[in-house]
Design a protein around this motif. Structure first.
Motif, PDB file in Angstrom:
ATOM      1  N   LEU A  35       0.830  -1.053  -0.118  1.00  9.06           N
ATOM      2  CA  LEU A  35       0.161  -0.008   0.018  1.00  9.06           C
ATOM      3  C   LEU A  35       0.653   1.246   0.013  1.00  9.06           C
ATOM      4  O   LEU A  35       0.330   2.307  -0.002  1.00  9.06           O
ATOM      5  CB  LEU A  35      -0.850   0.004   1.235  1.00  9.06           C
ATOM      6  CG  LEU A  35      -1.959  -1.150   1.307  1.00  9.06           C
ATOM      7  CD1 LEU A  35      -2.914  -0.963   2.539  1.00  9.06           C
ATOM      8  CD2 LEU A  35      -2.461  -1.430   0.118  1.00  9.06           C
ATOM      9  N   ASP A  36       2.067   1.159   0.014  1.00  7.98           N
ATOM     10  CA  ASP A  36       3.086   2.305   0.239  1.00  7.98           C
ATOM     11  C   ASP A  36       3.996   2.054  -0.841  1.00  7.98           C
ATOM     12  O   ASP A  36       4.468   0.912  -0.984  1.00  7.98           O
ATOM     13  CB  ASP A  36       3.510   2.667   1.400  1.00  7.98           C
ATOM     14  CG  ASP A  36       4.451   1.596   2.045  1.00  7.98           C
ATOM     15  OD1 ASP A  36       4.166   0.616   1.825  1.00  7.98           O
ATOM     16  OD2 ASP A  36       5.441   1.824   2.613  1.00  7.98           O
ATOM     17  N   PRO A  37       4.941   3.214  -1.224  1.00  8.64           N
ATOM     18  CA  PRO A  37       6.048   3.129  -2.132  1.00  8.64           C
ATOM     19  C   PRO A  37       7.207   2.321  -1.582  1.00  8.64           C
ATOM     20  O   PRO A  37       7.970   1.740  -2.407  1.00  8.64           O
ATOM     21  CB  PRO A  37       6.267   4.494  -2.435  1.00  8.64           C
ATOM     22  CG  PRO A  37       5.146   5.303  -2.154  1.00  8.64           C
ATOM     23  CD  PRO A  37       4.484   4.553  -1.044  1.00  8.64           C
ATOM     24  N   SER A  38       7.466   2.561  -0.325  1.00 11.86           N
ATOM     25  CA  SER A  38       8.665   1.873   0.200  1.00 11.86           C
ATOM     26  C   SER A  38       8.362   0.374   0.567  1.00 11.86           C
ATOM     27  O   SER A  38       9.339  -0.303   1.169  1.00 11.86           O
ATOM     28  CB  SER A  38       9.160   2.581   1.635  1.00 11.86           C
ATOM     29  OG  SER A  38       8.136   2.639   2.363  1.00 11.86           O
ATOM     30  N   HIS A  39       7.207  -0.010   0.553  1.00 12.24           N
ATOM     31  CA  HIS A  39       6.720  -1.431   0.697  1.00 12.24           C
ATOM     32  C   HIS A  39       6.964  -1.921   2.350  1.00 12.24           C
ATOM     33  O   HIS A  39       7.454  -2.871   2.689  1.00 12.24           O
ATOM     34  CB  HIS A  39       7.875  -2.451   0.229  1.00 12.24           C
ATOM     35  CG  HIS A  39       7.247  -2.293  -1.307  1.00 12.24           C
ATOM     36  ND1 HIS A  39       7.876  -3.424  -2.388  1.00 12.24           N
ATOM     37  CD2 HIS A  39       6.489  -1.648  -2.203  1.00 12.24           C
ATOM     38  CE1 HIS A  39       7.427  -3.134  -3.607  1.00 12.24           C
ATOM     39  NE2 HIS A  39       6.650  -2.149  -3.477  1.00 12.24           N
ATOM     40  N   ALA A  40       6.518  -0.665   3.008  1.00 14.92           N
ATOM     41  CA  ALA A  40       6.587  -0.991   4.656  1.00 14.92           C
ATOM     42  C   ALA A  40       5.119  -1.526   5.018  1.00 14.92           C
ATOM     43  O   ALA A  40       5.008  -1.941   6.174  1.00 14.92           O
ATOM     44  CB  ALA A  40       6.885   0.116   5.276  1.00 14.92           C
ATOM     45  N   VAL A  41       4.103  -1.408   4.271  1.00 17.64           N
ATOM     46  CA  VAL A  41       2.743  -1.475   4.633  1.00 17.64           C
ATOM     47  C   VAL A  41       2.304  -2.554   3.420  1.00 17.64           C
ATOM     48  O   VAL A  41       2.045  -2.258   2.324  1.00 17.64           O
ATOM     49  CB  VAL A  41       1.919  -0.337   4.547  1.00 17.64           C
ATOM     50  CG1 VAL A  41       0.420  -0.653   4.827  1.00 17.64           C
ATOM     51  CG2 VAL A  41       2.517   0.705   5.260  1.00 17.64           C
ATOM     52  N   PHE A  42       1.961  -3.911   4.056  1.00 15.59           N
ATOM     53  CA  PHE A  42       1.552  -4.863   3.237  1.00 15.59           C
ATOM     54  C   PHE A  42       0.137  -5.368   3.629  1.00 15.59           C
ATOM     55  O   PHE A  42      -0.292  -5.637   4.883  1.00 15.59           O
ATOM     56  CB  PHE A  42       2.605  -5.963   3.309  1.00 15.59           C
ATOM     57  CG  PHE A  42       2.231  -7.299   2.519  1.00 15.59           C
ATOM     58  CD1 PHE A  42       2.158  -6.995   1.191  1.00 15.59           C
ATOM     59  CD2 PHE A  42       2.492  -8.370   3.012  1.00 15.59           C
ATOM     60  CE1 PHE A  42       1.901  -7.957   0.188  1.00 15.59           C
ATOM     61  CE2 PHE A  42       2.257  -9.628   2.025  1.00 15.59           C
ATOM     62  CZ  PHE A  42       1.813  -9.196   0.716  1.00 15.59           C
TER      63      PHE A  42
END
Length: 534
Positions: A35-42
């Motif tokens: 859900l975020d560009p840095s792939h911290a929220v999956f």
């Protein structure tokens, strides 16, 4: 004694059916998305259409609070957000909340989300919960087959406070039905990979024909990239996998283009809060143009398309002047999310049926007329339906009588349609004139253009029928009940027992029919036994 036995029996029978279809704490979930560009929220999720329950699992790289919910297109105000986390002492907290404004969270009056799992390790927090597609809480957004704008937020501690830096919104088809089954390909199949993950897939007995005069002569993969922030290190692995074999499937897949013909007679006034456009398809000439009898066709998927002013669109089916059903729709359309959508069940279209495409636009940000065309600043109103068996028809689209529309707006109409567009460009587009133009476009006679795969074109005419709104199903009452003050820990949150269960007791109306029949038969038998004294 008989009454006591009856109650006991009833409880035992109901208990046998108390295990619902809600996914448990460790059940695999079919769908996932960062859900975020840095792939911290999956996010992982899955759903059950029959019980109308969706299960989410959110994993965030934080040891603070995390939240997941649904928002709308324009503002965070009113967004629902299910929030949870793990305190330093190991206790968990979990709450069904909503945003009073852009920054302020408030607890809902009822708990409509059921916690299934909430864990934390040294670097991340994972929360799994289930909720109904539609609860009876006005603070909860409905989960529908439309484009859903999923809102995720988190913090670095256990004090929930919204932060723009840690808030993300992504458009997702949450209720999309995707089938990633392995293909049982014949031995002589040639497989060519152009790489893709989660590729769209036809039904098992349907394929694309290759080699006849009506077939595609080439295949092109076209990808549009959007990286406005110029983020480095983003890699694309999209593509397609083609299976080519001489062992033909039972049906050839066809694509039929519906909507409004793409040229400037399709117009949208500037400054419109809402403007509806219509394109009609009449199928009564399909057999004549096909050159052979036309049987029922089965629609398995749709692709919906407008440009930047589009807000919603739908395809509605009519037979003998009566509305049958909505074939496909999206009342929360997002230009940046355009993918084909499988239908839950094939839709049958019979010769003689009519198909109406309705598109809803908003042009508050424009002070110029918007005309139909290929450019992004122009507009389209198109729905492509994937169907089988294929016939020799490629498109069926309509457009309004522009002379009638011009006259209805009080302007002097010309016999040349393009000159009327120049006249409309000079209209003072007040809210009253916008509504007058919308009404005239709907009331005018539509010209319907039908085109075959081999480029033959036939015209017919028709009138736009009314669309009867589809009634909404009943909402599901909360299984959690009202949140009482003594249930909150920390402030504003519902306390959650450490022993979490994935079981769920459904309402009787969500039991499978065989279970209901068995229950009715068992009760009838038991009552008969009581009456005979056995």
């Amino acid at each position: 004694m008989a009454c006591v036995l009856f109650r006991l029996f009833l409880l035992l029978v109901l208990a046998a059916f108390s295990q619902g279809k809600r996914l448990g704490p460790t059940s695999p979930l079919r769908y996932s998305r960062f859900l975020d560009p840095s792939h911290a929220v999956f996010l992982r999720w899955d759903f059950d259409y029959e019980s109308e329950i969706i299960t989410f699992e959110l994993q965030v790289q934080t040891t603070g609070w995390i939240g997941l919910g649904i928002t709308d297109r324009y503002t965070f105000v009113g967004s629902d957000l299910v929030v949870g986390g793990v305190l330093p002492n190991g206790n968990v907290y979990f709450s069904d909340q909503h945003l009073l404004d852009e920054d302020t969270l408030e607890q809902d009056g009822s708990q409509d989300a059921e916690l299934l799992k909430l864990t934390e390790d040294s670097s991340s927090t994972t929360m799994r919960f289930s909720r109904p597609f539609r609860s009876c809480d006005p603070h909860d957004h409905d989960i529908t087959s439309d484009t859903m704008r999923v809102l995720a937020a988190y913090g670095l501690d256990d004090i929930p406070k919204m932060s723009r830096e840690h808030t993300f919104v992504k458009s997702i088809f949450l209720l999309q039905i995707l089938q990633y089954d392995d293909q049982d390909a014949p031995e002589d199949t040639i497989i060519h990979d152009l790489k893709i993950s989660n590729s769209y897939q036809f039904p098992d007995d349907v394929g694309i024909s290759i080699g006849t005069p009506f077939d595609p002569q080439w295949i092109r993969l076209e990808i549009h990239y959007s990286n406005f922030q110029n983020l480095p290190g983003i890699r694309d692995t999209s593509g397609m996998r083609l299976y080519y074999t001489s062992h033909l499937r039972k049906y050839d897949m066809g694509v039929l283009q519906l909507g409004i013909s793409v040229f400037p007679i399709h117009f949208i006034p500037p400054g419109a809060e809402a403007f509806l456009s219509y394109g009609l398809c009449k199928t009564d000439k399909f057999e004549e143009m096909n050159g052979a009898p036309v049987a029922d066709i089965y629609v398995s998927a749709c692709l919906l398309h407008t440009h930047l002013a589009g807000r919603s669109l739908q395809a509605v089916q009519y037979r003998n002047g009566t509305q049958l059903q909505v074939v496909c729709k999206d009342f929360s359309y997002d230009f940046n999310l355009q993918e084909s959508r499988d239908l839950p069940h094939p839709v049958v279209i019979k010769p003689g049926d009519e198909l109406l495409i309705e598109c809803h636009y908003q042009t508050l940000d424009r002070d110029f007329m918007t005309f139909g065309g290929a450019s992004t600043i122009n507009e389209m109103c198109l729905i492509f339906i994937f169907y089988y068996p294929r016939i020799n028809i490629s498109s069926c689209m309509g457009y309004p009588d522009i002379i009638y529309v011009t006259n209805e707006l009080g302007e002097e109409a010309s016999e040349n349609p393009m000159e009327n567009l120049m006249v409309l460009n000079n209209v003072e587009w007040t809210p009253e004139n916008i509504k007058k133009a919308e009404k005239a476009c709907k009331e005018s006679q539509q010209t319907v253009l039908i085109k075959t795969i081999d480029e033959e074109v036939e015209n017919t005419t028709g009138w736009i029928p009314d669309i009867i709104p589809t009634p909404r199903g009943s909402c599901l009452e909360s299984s959690g009940g009202k949140v009482e003050p003594q249930d909150k820990t920390p402030a504003g949150f519902r306390a959650v027992p450490l022993a979490l269960s994935g079981s769920h007791t459904p309402t009787l109306r969500h039991l499978p029919m065989v279970a209901v029949l068995f229950l009715q038969g068992s009760l009838s038998w038991f009552l008969a036994m009581l009456q005979t004294g056995v």
